[in-house]
Design a protein around this motif. Structure first.
Motif, PDB file in Angstrom:
ATOM      1  N   ILE A  13       0.873  -1.348   0.184  1.00 15.24           N
ATOM      2  CA  ILE A  13      -0.011   0.029  -0.041  1.00 15.24           C
ATOM      3  C   ILE A  13       0.919   1.444  -0.018  1.00 15.24           C
ATOM      4  O   ILE A  13       2.170   1.399   0.482  1.00 15.24           O
ATOM      5  CB  ILE A  13      -0.852   0.083   1.412  1.00 15.24           C
ATOM      6  CG1 ILE A  13      -0.157   0.061   2.649  1.00 15.24           C
ATOM      7  CG2 ILE A  13      -1.894  -1.001   1.312  1.00 15.24           C
ATOM      8  CD1 ILE A  13      -1.186   0.236   3.783  1.00 15.24           C
ATOM      9  N   ASN A  14       0.452   2.449  -0.645  1.00 16.13           N
ATOM     10  CA  ASN A  14       1.102   3.362  -0.850  1.00 16.13           C
ATOM     11  C   ASN A  14       0.446   4.677   0.106  1.00 16.13           C
ATOM     12  O   ASN A  14      -0.843   4.507   0.310  1.00 16.13           O
ATOM     13  CB  ASN A  14       1.301   4.046  -2.088  1.00 16.13           C
ATOM     14  CG  ASN A  14       2.406   3.069  -2.954  1.00 16.13           C
ATOM     15  OD1 ASN A  14       3.068   2.572  -2.382  1.00 16.13           O
ATOM     16  ND2 ASN A  14       1.958   3.011  -4.214  1.00 16.13           N
ATOM     17  N   SER A  15       1.132   5.735   0.364  1.00 14.92           N
ATOM     18  CA  SER A  15       0.462   6.752   0.829  1.00 14.92           C
ATOM     19  C   SER A  15      -0.499   7.461  -0.178  1.00 14.92           C
ATOM     20  O   SER A  15      -0.214   7.316  -1.350  1.00 14.92           O
ATOM     21  CB  SER A  15       1.600   7.828   1.268  1.00 14.92           C
ATOM     22  OG  SER A  15       2.441   7.559   2.052  1.00 14.92           O
ATOM     23  N   PRO A  16      -1.750   8.005   0.285  1.00 14.82           N
ATOM     24  CA  PRO A  16      -2.653   8.734  -0.695  1.00 14.82           C
ATOM     25  C   PRO A  16      -1.736   9.855  -1.199  1.00 14.82           C
ATOM     26  O   PRO A  16      -0.799  10.510  -0.656  1.00 14.82           O
ATOM     27  CB  PRO A  16      -3.505   9.171   0.130  1.00 14.82           C
ATOM     28  CG  PRO A  16      -3.252   9.107   1.522  1.00 14.82           C
ATOM     29  CD  PRO A  16      -2.047   8.168   1.698  1.00 14.82           C
ATOM     30  N   GLU A  17      -2.444  10.626  -2.377  1.00 17.26           N
ATOM     31  CA  GLU A  17      -1.606  11.819  -2.993  1.00 17.26           C
ATOM     32  C   GLU A  17      -2.135  12.916  -1.848  1.00 17.26           C
ATOM     33  O   GLU A  17      -2.890  13.011  -1.357  1.00 17.26           O
ATOM     34  CB  GLU A  17      -2.149  12.320  -4.054  1.00 17.26           C
ATOM     35  CG  GLU A  17      -1.793  10.882  -5.400  1.00 17.26           C
ATOM     36  CD  GLU A  17      -2.023  11.326  -6.647  1.00 17.26           C
ATOM     37  OE1 GLU A  17      -2.861  12.589  -6.978  1.00 17.26           O
ATOM     38  OE2 GLU A  17      -1.692  11.001  -7.621  1.00 17.26           O
ATOM     39  N   THR A  18      -0.852  13.758  -1.919  1.00 16.80           N
ATOM     40  CA  THR A  18      -1.167  14.859  -0.984  1.00 16.80           C
ATOM     41  C   THR A  18      -0.535  15.972  -1.561  1.00 16.80           C
ATOM     42  O   THR A  18      -0.313  16.132  -2.755  1.00 16.80           O
ATOM     43  CB  THR A  18      -0.123  14.710   0.333  1.00 16.80           C
ATOM     44  OG1 THR A  18       1.264  14.708  -0.167  1.00 16.80           O
ATOM     45  CG2 THR A  18      -0.608  13.381   0.999  1.00 16.80           C
ATOM     46  N   LYS A  19      -0.183  17.388  -0.646  1.00 18.28           N
ATOM     47  CA  LYS A  19       0.139  18.454  -1.651  1.00 18.28           C
ATOM     48  C   LYS A  19       1.720  18.206  -1.841  1.00 18.28           C
ATOM     49  O   LYS A  19       2.043  19.053  -2.733  1.00 18.28           O
ATOM     50  CB  LYS A  19      -0.213  19.543  -0.671  1.00 18.28           C
ATOM     51  CG  LYS A  19      -1.500  19.859  -0.769  1.00 18.28           C
ATOM     52  CD  LYS A  19      -1.779  21.280  -0.020  1.00 18.28           C
ATOM     53  CE  LYS A  19      -3.248  21.634  -0.245  1.00 18.28           C
ATOM     54  NZ  LYS A  19      -3.511  22.826   0.546  1.00 18.28           N
TER      55      LYS A  19
END
Length: 600
Positions: free
Chosen positions: A224-230
């Protein structure tokens, strides 16, 4: 260029030689400095630095520019990244608007949280015999783990959450960074990553922007990856690019793999130009980013993976970006990680070195499906292969592929028409159909206008006129010759070569607007245009002035222009005689304009 950036102050404080010297051994050569170009392989030094104008130019590969261009190219940075890096280096402050400050503060906070999480995961790894044993089984050395900052997320729901709270990080902020998740029941926040090997994902400035987590328990989602962020956008991020970028430039090649372990194992084995797409399809943004460093890519994916299929479908975007893309398919059941860990480092190196173009790889896959010893199998091969060749934009490459397919055609070695002709006709017919389908259906049909023939710059006359135009511009920009006199005889729009015409046009406009030439203004106006490289070359060679009189240079241009106009006149006259041009066509008006210029 952002007007808020104090470019002049930054540039004035930077000494170009000091910035270049860590990358190039420079030696005095007359008034300039010379060295081996850092951007391409060469034995004879052709990289020139002019300290007076603070410009560089490689006369081998054509790379040129100022201190910002050099840092962008050698570090693989965007223009704002290069400016900010140099500003920090020379102590120049960059003013920001309140809106910018808010955006910067938010980005800085997310980066801080990611760095705290990285430190936390690293400490948890050293304290976990279970995680360390897993690394040992996978052949990940402590050195490789340190290089990639590999960590471990404990099998607990709030381990990271409690740590971040102790560091005075609000859970809402940590959730925006993607490391915590808010409970659906409204009972607070919990850790996104649990019982996972943690791979920090970094930007090219080595800042942690996200994480990938590899499950260590059976039954869990493997990655699993981090979600998209700024600070993290998946379609603009490639894993390990921060570690690989300099080697990619050095080797002028990038090797693309699919996963974290593939990249980590490859780097540990010495393949340091490897990056991973993290299991996502390659995008146009990925290709644009890689183009900062190289135009050669090798896809080292599992042959049956979704990533390989997606990369093959994306071949046109590589071709559009002028990439040489090749495929190094792994043996059945293997990926780069398993292949290298098994001790087959040399095999992986051979696969990468012997990578084949994507169309050839697709041909190989098709031929494996059919019995090519039979006529039916050969025809099936042709039916599936022809659409592949039709997708290739470059005619030279299409001809190479046609030659590969010819032996499978019934007319090969027999018949009145060669097999290549039949295949070529089918390919062109398919390309025409596709083009017609893609053409907008609405609107008036425009009559195609014949293009004027390109100037033959390889002919002796072509070389002479190019040399004359360049020398004239050098006299104007670097040695104070009168632009008014030159442009009165040969206006910029009459210059023959694209880059000299572009520079001449901008020079005339700058003189009209400012009354004098400013080198930095010229560089800014020409950045990203066909004239950028020429201007840098003229500025690097500023001490060298042509001894040829201006009148002779102008005569060379006018003579060549008249000869080209005469050729064009004869061609148009022939088309009129054959009835191919109507009185309302643009070419008819062009013909009479040439009559007036040449024969009245």
């Amino acid at each position: 260029m952002d007007s808020r950036y104090p470019l002049e102050e930054i540039r004035s404080r930077c000494e170009l030689v000091e910035i270049i010297s860590p990358h190039v051994a420079l030696k005095r050569s007359g008034k300039n400095l010379k060295g081996v170009c850092p951007f391409h392989s060469e034995k004879t030094p052709s990289f020139i630095v002019n300290q007076e104008t603070q410009r560089y130019k490689c006369f081998g590969c054509g790379e040129s520019g100022d201190v910002f261009n050099f840092v962008m190219r050698v570090e693989g940075l965007t223009f704002p990244e290069a400016v900010e890096q140099l500003a920090r280096k020379v102590g120049v402050s960059i003013e920001r608007t309140p809106g910018d400050n808010r955006v910067t503060a938010e980005r800085d906070l997310l980066l801080k949280i990611n760095q705290l999480a990285t430190d936390f995961f690293r400490k948890q790894l050293t304290a976990s015999k279970f995680a360390i044993d897993y690394l040992n089984r996978r052949g990940i050395t402590p050195e490789a783990a340190d290089k990639f900052r590999v960590g471990y997320a404990k099998d607990e729901w709030r381990a990271l959450s409690d740590f971040l709270r102790s560091q005075r990080i609000r859970p809402e902020d940590a959730a925006r960074a993607g490391v915590l998740i808010e409970s659906d029941k409204g009972t607070g926040f919990y850790d996104r990553f649990r019982n996972r090997l943690m791979f920090p994902i970094c930007d090219v400035q080595d800042r942690v922007i996200a994480f990938g987590g590899r499950a260590l328990a059976e039954g869990d989602v493997k990655y699993i990856n981090s979600p998209e962020t700024k600070v993290f956008l998946k379609n603009r991020t490639l894993y390990a690019l921060n570690l690989a970028r300099k080697e990619i430039i050095e080797q002028s090649k990038v090797v693309l793999v699919e996963g974290y372990m593939d990249a980590l194992t490859a780097h540990a084995a010495g393949f340091t130009n490897v990056v991973a797409s993290m299991g996502t399809a390659l995008t146009q943004e990925h290709v644009n980013i890689l183009s900062r460093y190289t135009r050669q890519a090798v896809l080292a994916y599992d042959a049956d993976s979704a990533g390989m299929n997606a990369a093959i479908r994306g071949a046109p975007m590589f071709e559009e970006a002028e990439f040489d893309v090749r495929v190094a398919p792994m043996p059945e059941g293997e990926d780069p990680d398993s292949l290298i860990r098994r001790g087959d480092r040399a095999v992986f190196a051979e696969l990468v070195a012997g990578a084949i173009p994507i169309p050839d790889y697709r041909f190989r896959m098709i031929s494996a499906k059919h019995d090519l010893s039979t006529r039916a199998g050969q025809l099936a091969m042709l039916r599936e292969a022809i659409p592949i060749v039709a997708e290739v934009a470059q005619q030279v490459e299409r001809e190479r592929l046609i030659a590969l397919l010819a032996p499978y055609h019934p007319n090969y070695g027999s018949g009145t028409t060669p097999a290549e002709v039949h295949i070529r006709q089918e390919i062109e017919a398919r390309r025409t159909r596709v083009a017609q389908q893609q053409r907008p259906q609405s609107g008036p049909t425009r009559r195609p206008v014949a293009r004027q023939g390109r100037v033959d710059l390889l002919s002796e006359e072509g070389k002479a006129v190019r040399k004359a135009e360049r020398e004239l511009l050098g006299k104007i920009i670097c040695h104070g010759a009168s632009a008014d006199d030159v442009f009165a005889a040969v206006p910029p729009e009459s210059f023959i070569v694209e880059d000299t015409k572009t520079v001449a046009t901008v020079v005339r406009e700058e003189l009209a607007n400012r009354g004098k030439l400013n080198v930095d203004a010229l560089c800014a106006r020409l950045a990203g245009t066909p004239g950028e490289g020429l201007l840098n070359e003229l500025l690097v060679q500023t001490s060298e002035s042509s001894e040829t009189p201006i009148a002779e240079l102008l005569d060379a241009i006018k003579l060549y222009r008249n000869k080209e106009h005469e050729k064009r006149f004869r061609m148009l006259a022939g088309k009129i005689q054959r009835g191919e041009i109507k009185g309302t066509d643009k070419e008819f008006s062009e013909y009479w304009q040439l009559v007036r210029e040449l024969h009245m």
